[in-house]
Scaffold this motif. Structure first.
Motif, PDB file in Angstrom:
ATOM      1  N   HIS A  75       0.835  -1.196   0.000  1.00 39.20           N
ATOM      2  CA  HIS A  75       0.000   0.000   0.000  1.00 39.20           C
ATOM      3  C   HIS A  75       0.874   1.252   0.000  1.00 39.20           C
ATOM      4  O   HIS A  75       0.620   2.199  -0.746  1.00 39.20           O
ATOM      5  CB  HIS A  75      -0.925  -0.024   1.225  1.00 39.20           C
ATOM      6  N   GLN A  76       1.910   1.236   0.847  1.00 42.29           N
ATOM      7  CA  GLN A  76       2.838   2.372   0.904  1.00 42.29           C
ATOM      8  C   GLN A  76       3.513   2.553  -0.446  1.00 42.29           C
ATOM      9  O   GLN A  76       3.658   3.669  -0.936  1.00 42.29           O
ATOM     10  CB  GLN A  76       3.888   2.118   1.993  1.00 42.29           C
ATOM     11  N   ASP A  79       0.975   4.061  -2.938  1.00 41.44           N
ATOM     12  CA  ASP A  79       0.745   5.486  -2.653  1.00 41.44           C
ATOM     13  C   ASP A  79       1.932   6.329  -3.091  1.00 41.44           C
ATOM     14  O   ASP A  79       1.766   7.408  -3.650  1.00 41.44           O
ATOM     15  CB  ASP A  79       0.495   5.704  -1.152  1.00 41.44           C
ATOM     16  N   LYS A  83       0.749   7.899  -6.489  1.00 37.52           N
ATOM     17  CA  LYS A  83       0.120   9.151  -6.048  1.00 37.52           C
ATOM     18  C   LYS A  83       1.123  10.181  -5.551  1.00 37.52           C
ATOM     19  O   LYS A  83       0.745  11.295  -5.225  1.00 37.52           O
ATOM     20  CB  LYS A  83      -0.893   8.839  -4.936  1.00 37.52           C
ATOM     21  N   ILE A  85       2.553  10.139  -2.717  1.00 31.53           N
ATOM     22  CA  ILE A  85       2.413  10.311  -1.264  1.00 31.53           C
ATOM     23  C   ILE A  85       3.517   9.516  -0.577  1.00 31.53           C
ATOM     24  O   ILE A  85       3.620   8.302  -0.748  1.00 31.53           O
ATOM     25  CB  ILE A  85       1.035   9.811  -0.788  1.00 31.53           C
TER      26      ILE A  85
END
Length: 159
Positions: A75-76, A79, A83, A85
């Motif tokens: 997930h990290q 992101d 994205k 992030i």
């Protein structure tokens, strides 16, 4: 001569059932004894050795991290890559900073190192290190050398 439970009296059936239950309990106890946290004599494969080098606690509780660390890292990664992030809570670099061994400053190398120990035990391939470093970044001990005023304009290749 052995008699089966159908040919025994009521009292004998209870004794026979109690003996069978005791035998079953002993068998289950022997199996459960081999699945504890530490390496046991009945274990065929020793449990991984996990040494936490730094930090008092992880960003999530231990049971959650054991089950979900790969999901958090994926997930990290998504992101960050898709994205833009970038956070520190579930970053791979933060994991390495806490779990790198003091012996070789890495999470890999031997089965005593944090990541390799568990992944060897679980027979799961580690592919994080195909792209990422397994060692924490070295902290700069001296300030970066300052560029002379005239060199700053030429450092990027432009003149």
């Amino acid at each position: 001569m052995m008699r089966g439970p159908a040919k025994l009296g009521r009292r004998s059936v209870w004794k026979w059932a109690a003996g069978l239950a005791a035998l079953l309990a002993l068998s289950l106890g022997a199996v459960a004894g081999g699945s504890g946290d530490g390496a046991t004599m009945s274990s065929r494969t020793p449990k991984p050795t996990l040494v936490i080098e730094k930090g008092e606690r992880c960003v999530e509780d231990t049971a959650y991290m054991r089950r979900n660390h790969m999901k958090l890292l994926m997930h990290q990664r998504d992101d960050t890559v898709h994205k833009g992030i970038r956070t520190e809570k579930h970053s791979l670099q933060n994991c390495i900073n806490c779990h790198a061994s003091s012996k070789n400053n890495s999470v890999l190398g031997t089965d005593e190192n944090f990541c390799q120990s568990c992944h060897s035990y679980a027979a799961v391939k580690l592919d994080c290190w195909d792209c990422h470093a397994s060692k924490p970044k070295q902290q700069a001990t001296a300030p970066a050398p300052a560029l002379a005023v005239g060199m700053a304009a030429t450092a990027g290749g432009k003149q």
